[in-house]
Motif scaffolding. Structure first.
Motif, PDB file in Angstrom:
ATOM      1  N   MET A 111       0.842  -1.204   0.000  1.00 26.25           N
ATOM      2  CA  MET A 111       0.000   0.000   0.000  1.00 26.25           C
ATOM      3  C   MET A 111       0.872   1.248   0.000  1.00 26.25           C
ATOM      4  O   MET A 111       0.641   2.189  -0.733  1.00 26.25           O
ATOM      5  CB  MET A 111      -0.886  -0.021   1.258  1.00 26.25           C
ATOM      6  CG  MET A 111      -2.234   0.621   1.043  1.00 26.25           C
ATOM      7  SD  MET A 111      -3.040  -0.125  -0.387  1.00 26.25           S
ATOM      8  CE  MET A 111      -3.531   1.312  -1.294  1.00 26.25           C
ATOM      9  N   LYS A 112       1.916   1.213   0.828  1.00 23.72           N
ATOM     10  CA  LYS A 112       2.824   2.344   0.895  1.00 23.72           C
ATOM     11  C   LYS A 112       3.545   2.501  -0.448  1.00 23.72           C
ATOM     12  O   LYS A 112       3.731   3.606  -0.951  1.00 23.72           O
ATOM     13  CB  LYS A 112       3.840   2.111   2.021  1.00 23.72           C
ATOM     14  CG  LYS A 112       4.656   3.331   2.337  1.00 23.72           C
ATOM     15  CD  LYS A 112       5.551   3.097   3.542  1.00 23.72           C
ATOM     16  CE  LYS A 112       6.716   4.057   3.510  1.00 23.72           C
ATOM     17  NZ  LYS A 112       7.971   3.445   3.887  1.00 23.72           N
ATOM     18  N   LEU A 113       3.889   1.358  -1.018  1.00 26.56           N
ATOM     19  CA  LEU A 113       4.568   1.356  -2.307  1.00 26.56           C
ATOM     20  C   LEU A 113       3.680   1.990  -3.370  1.00 26.56           C
ATOM     21  O   LEU A 113       4.128   2.800  -4.189  1.00 26.56           O
ATOM     22  CB  LEU A 113       4.912  -0.087  -2.683  1.00 26.56           C
ATOM     23  CG  LEU A 113       5.695  -0.284  -3.971  1.00 26.56           C
ATOM     24  CD1 LEU A 113       6.990   0.484  -3.925  1.00 26.56           C
ATOM     25  CD2 LEU A 113       5.961  -1.764  -4.192  1.00 26.56           C
ATOM     26  N   ILE A 171       3.681   5.660  -2.985  1.00 30.13           N
ATOM     27  CA  ILE A 171       4.930   6.237  -3.509  1.00 30.13           C
ATOM     28  C   ILE A 171       4.872   6.354  -5.031  1.00 30.13           C
ATOM     29  O   ILE A 171       5.251   7.377  -5.613  1.00 30.13           O
ATOM     30  CB  ILE A 171       6.129   5.363  -3.085  1.00 30.13           C
ATOM     31  CG1 ILE A 171       6.361   5.497  -1.577  1.00 30.13           C
ATOM     32  CG2 ILE A 171       7.395   5.751  -3.847  1.00 30.13           C
ATOM     33  CD1 ILE A 171       7.354   4.500  -1.026  1.00 30.13           C
ATOM     34  N   LEU A 172       4.352   5.310  -5.661  1.00 26.04           N
ATOM     35  CA  LEU A 172       4.278   5.315  -7.127  1.00 26.04           C
ATOM     36  C   LEU A 172       3.298   6.371  -7.638  1.00 26.04           C
ATOM     37  O   LEU A 172       3.587   7.088  -8.596  1.00 26.04           O
ATOM     38  CB  LEU A 172       3.872   3.927  -7.633  1.00 26.04           C
ATOM     39  CG  LEU A 172       4.972   2.865  -7.566  1.00 26.04           C
ATOM     40  CD1 LEU A 172       4.379   1.479  -7.734  1.00 26.04           C
ATOM     41  CD2 LEU A 172       6.031   3.111  -8.620  1.00 26.04           C
ATOM     42  N   LYS A 214       4.775   9.804  -7.318  1.00 28.41           N
ATOM     43  CA  LYS A 214       5.758  10.061  -8.362  1.00 28.41           C
ATOM     44  C   LYS A 214       5.076  10.393  -9.688  1.00 28.41           C
ATOM     45  O   LYS A 214       5.488  11.311 -10.393  1.00 28.41           O
ATOM     46  CB  LYS A 214       6.668   8.839  -8.498  1.00 28.41           C
ATOM     47  CG  LYS A 214       7.578   8.866  -9.701  1.00 28.41           C
ATOM     48  CD  LYS A 214       7.343   7.666 -10.577  1.00 28.41           C
ATOM     49  CE  LYS A 214       7.753   7.830 -11.996  1.00 28.41           C
ATOM     50  NZ  LYS A 214       7.129   6.865 -12.868  1.00 28.41           N
ATOM     51  N   THR A 257      12.469  -3.435 -11.996  1.00 33.19           N
ATOM     52  CA  THR A 257      12.428  -3.492 -10.529  1.00 33.19           C
ATOM     53  C   THR A 257      11.417  -4.554 -10.089  1.00 33.19           C
ATOM     54  O   THR A 257      10.578  -4.976 -10.880  1.00 33.19           O
ATOM     55  CB  THR A 257      12.002  -2.135  -9.932  1.00 33.19           C
ATOM     56  OG1 THR A 257      10.671  -1.864 -10.362  1.00 33.19           O
ATOM     57  CG2 THR A 257      12.918  -1.018 -10.370  1.00 33.19           C
ATOM     58  N   PRO A 258      11.481  -4.956  -8.807  1.00 34.92           N
ATOM     59  CA  PRO A 258      10.560  -6.017  -8.353  1.00 34.92           C
ATOM     60  C   PRO A 258       9.111  -5.576  -8.208  1.00 34.92           C
ATOM     61  O   PRO A 258       8.287  -6.366  -7.773  1.00 34.92           O
ATOM     62  CB  PRO A 258      11.132  -6.418  -6.986  1.00 34.92           C
ATOM     63  CG  PRO A 258      12.352  -5.635  -6.760  1.00 34.92           C
ATOM     64  CD  PRO A 258      12.455  -4.578  -7.785  1.00 34.92           C
ATOM     65  N   VAL A 259       8.785  -4.329  -8.547  1.00 34.60           N
ATOM     66  CA  VAL A 259       7.390  -3.889  -8.426  1.00 34.60           C
ATOM     67  C   VAL A 259       6.562  -4.589  -9.500  1.00 34.60           C
ATOM     68  O   VAL A 259       6.982  -4.656 -10.649  1.00 34.60           O
ATOM     69  CB  VAL A 259       7.300  -2.368  -8.634  1.00 34.60           C
ATOM     70  CG1 VAL A 259       5.871  -1.902  -8.477  1.00 34.60           C
ATOM     71  CG2 VAL A 259       8.202  -1.642  -7.671  1.00 34.60           C
ATOM     72  N   SER A 260       5.389  -5.069  -9.106  1.00 38.40           N
ATOM     73  CA  SER A 260       4.592  -5.821 -10.082  1.00 38.40           C
ATOM     74  C   SER A 260       4.073  -4.868 -11.158  1.00 38.40           C
ATOM     75  O   SER A 260       3.816  -3.697 -10.912  1.00 38.40           O
ATOM     76  CB  SER A 260       3.436  -6.531  -9.396  1.00 38.40           C
ATOM     77  OG  SER A 260       2.391  -5.621  -9.157  1.00 38.40           O
TER      78      SER A 260
END
Ligand SMILES: Nc1ncnc2c1ncn2[C@@H]1O[C@H](COP(=O)(O)OP(=O)(O)O)[C@@H](O)[C@H]1O
Ligand SMILES: [Mg+2]
Lengths: 427, 245
Positions: A1-3, A6-7, A10, A235-238
């Motif tokens: 959720m935090k990720l 952040i996205l 951005k 990156t490891p982000v889905s």
């Protein structure tokens, strides 16, 4: 959720750049300036106007006419030269816009129940919107004075009569029927109200859909142009998270910009209409509106909002695919053009055609475009066809799902790097 | 798959439409090794690295990265690698530090670990106070250093660096080579590409010589020079391409 947060943050930051905002802010500023200028023009025109009168009659009746004009919004000054050219010269010097001549047979004609002539010279030095209201003001004052004098004449001649009944022997009573609801009101009042209300919302809808589409396509194209997409996708982000954060970021920025745009447009329209739109409508109109079910309940707003939201989602999902074809931000306009055509088609059709009674081919073609549904939502709700709005939302969800699946396919394969519209080879 | 290798690539093919970019490439990289693909422009180096970095899917062949299937387990692969693209850029409206922060937070949710990443990134970049400035004000060399710093600050098991020094001046290139050398001391494995054969000789433990989508020879620079009786890798390359033609 935090990720995710952040996205999204951005995305918003990358989209709200100055290059992106400046043309937009200029447009809003121009609207606001235009609105303010015309507002002050209108206010100027509503100030008491200078009027020069040549009274060649000098009778009790002509004096009464002068007095009645003074009561209206005019600063009257008498001209004793009895020459129209002298009076016009004076008018130019004193910046008066109008000269009125009362003929020497004014009183005589009235007493014989003959029409008396009053001549008006309007000095035109501008053809602006504001100046027209000055001339209209005199015309309406003259009309009012005509009525007053006419009423006096009638009651002098037929003391027993009721003047208003005599002058309006027929009283029209208008009813408007929508579906099974009736109200006592004129159709033009209802149309005036509905169009003033329903004009704004489609513009907002149009703006939000167009902007969402531009924003998301730019977000993808900018990543390609700045060569950040490869890094981001390694990156490891889905990929789902990347796509959905871009959609949310673009959607939020589009809402913000559409809000600002509406603010500018509103102050422009307020300016040119002298705030008429924001003025409260009469009680009679209000009660007719609620009798006819033309006011929107919170459920209605939910339906309209749902329909618009569905359309935004469709625009985002389609534009993310279109944006994948753009190599740089400059190409965004080009790749999103097909979508713009469909949105415009839906928007214009809502103004000019009754979609549901159109020829079947046209009707199904229009209804197949997901953007048609929000534009039809308000008329449908006013006409008691909420179920059609609901079907529209369901249809939008289906379209959205299909395009999101395609978008996800593109993003999770290497198509995102290899798709591009054929262009002259660089290198 | 045996865990003796950091990367194992087997019979890899990739074509873009009709163009065959990679044609049956096989090699393996041992843990804690610097392995370089060297070859001229258009040889297929970037295409190979992008396939290992899970960005492109191979037309055929297999990739194994630390025991994860590069095609079926791409998400797992992305967790252990970090990739520096050939023509990478950064978000122009971010400062160098913002960029390190943003990219770091994509690799960890833990605040302390993120701090560690960022301070490591700051150190590797060597940009000091300039990290506060927007990236759009950076020179090419500074941008490349920030990008390299962000690639390795997350301590990936495998760093994939596509032409890390290309287009940079001698000093910047030297600094970047030093950084890469120091990384393997900390246990990282590095796969890189270059068309500059001389710098590779200094930098790599083993090299694969690639041209027209095929690897023609693999070995340590020493072995290759002996085998082809050459003074340097450039001569090795010349010898290989003349015999294959
Ligand atoms: N997206 C692409 N579409 C079509 N052809 C490509 C694409 N990327 C690379 N190629 C072609 O594949 C071949 C190998 O390219 P690349 O892997 O970039 O080589 P290198 O990195 O060694 O210079 C070249 O012939 C190049 O033109
Ligand atoms: Mg390359």
């Amino acid at each position: 959720m935090k990720l995710f947060y952040i996205l999204v943050k951005k995305e918003i930051r990358e989209l709200l750049t100055l290059q992106m905002l400046i043309p937009f802010l200029i447009m809003v500023a121009v609207f606001m300036v235009l609105g303010n200028v015309s507002r002050s023009e209108i206010e100027k025109s509503q100030q008491p106007q200078k009027l020069i009168i040549i009274d060649n009659d000098k009778s009790s009746e002509s004096t009464k006419l002068v007095e009645l004009l003074k009561v209206g919004a005019f600063i009257v000054s008498m001209d004793e030269s009895h020459s129209i050219d002298d009076a016009l010269q004076r008018a130019r010097e004193q910046e008066a816009r109008m000269v009125i001549i009362i003929p020497d047979n004014f009183n005589e004609n009235l007493s014989q129940l003959k029409p008396a002539t009053v001549e008006t010279y309007s000095l035109m030095n501008s053809f602006s919107f504001g100046s027209s209201s000055q001339y209209a003001l005199l015309a309406s004052s003259m009309e009012g004075i005509n009525q007053t004098i006419s009423n006096e004449l009638i009651s002098q001649q037929i003391p027993s009569a009721s003047v208003t009944e005599l002058k309006n022997p027929i009283i029209p009573v208008d009813h408007v029927v929508i579906g099974d609801k009736k109200a006592t009101i004129t159709p033009s009042e209802i149309l005036g109200y509905v169009t003033s209300q329903a004009n704004f919302i489609p513009i907002i809808m149009f703006m939000v859909i167009v902007m969402s589409s531009q924003m998301i396509a730019s977000a993808i194209a900018a990543e390609k142009e700045n060569k950040t997409l490869e890094t981001l996708l390694s990156t490891p982000v889905s990929r789902t998270m990347i796509v959905s954060s871009k959609m949310l970021g673009a959607g939020l920025v589009a809402l913000l910009l559409a809000g600002a745009y509406m603010f500018g447009l509103q102050s422009y329209i307020d300016g040119i209409s002298g705030g008429a739109l924001s003025m409260a409508s009469s009680d009679r109109l209000q009660s007719a509106i609620s009798q006819l079910g033309l006011s929107l309940t919170s459920t209605d707003f939910l339906l309209i909002g749902g329909s618009l939201f569905g359309a935004i989602l469709c625009a985002l999902a389609i534009s993310i695919i279109l944006g994948s074809f753009a190599e740089d931000v400059k190409a965004v306009q080009g790749v999103t053009t097909p979508l713009m055509v469909f949105v415009l088609f839906s928007y214009f059709s809502s103004m000019f055609i009754d979609v549901y009674s159109a020829a079947p081919v046209l009707r199904y073609a229009l209804l197949a475009i997901p953007f048609t549904h929000p534009f039809q939502a308000i008329p449908n709700i006013f006409l008691g066809r909420s179920d059609l709005v609901l079907f529209g939302v369901l249809y939008e969800i289906i379209v959205f799902t299909v395009f999101v699946i395609i978008a996800a396919k593109i993003f999770s394969s290497d198509k995102i790097f290899t798709l591009k519209i054929k262009m002259p080879k660089r290198n | 798959m045996s865990s003796n290798f950091a990367v194992q690539v087997n019979d890899l093919h990739k074509s873009y439409g009709g163009i065959v970019a990679v044609n049956s490439i096989s090699f393996s990289i041992k843990p804690n090794e610097i392995f370089a693909l060297i070859g001229p422009n258009g040889a297929g180096k970037s295409t190979t690295l992008r396939m290992i970095a899970t960005l492109l899917s191979p037309t055929s062949g297999s990739i194994d990265v630390f025991g994860h299937d590069g095609i079926k387990e791409s998400q797992e692969v992305r967790r252990v690698i970090s990739y520096l693209p050939e023509e990478a850029g950064a978000y122009k409206n971010m400062s160098g530090r913002d960029y390190l922060h943003f990219m770091g937070s994509l690799f960890t949710q833990d605040t302390n670990q993120l701090k560690e990443f960022i301070s490591m990134g700051e150190e590797i970049s060597g940009l000091g106070d300039r990290l506060k400035d927007k990236i759009k004000t950076y020179s090419k060399g500074m941008t490349r250093k920030v990008l390299l710093a962000r690639t390795v600050m997350t301590k990936p098991k495998l760093a994939i660096l596509d032409e890390p020094t290309s287009g940079l001046d001698v000093i910047n290139a030297l600094e970047i080579r030093r950084t890469i050398k120091s990384l393997v001391k900390n246990g990282m494995t590095v796969l890189l590409s270059s068309h500059n054969m001389l710098e590779i000789e200094y930098l790599s433990d083993r090299v694969g010589i690639i041209s027209q989508g095929t690897i023609h020879a693999i070995g340590t620079p020493q072995e290759l020079k002996q085998q082809y009786n050459a003074a340097n890798l450039e001569e090795v390359f010349a010898a290989i391409t003349s015999t294959t033609k």
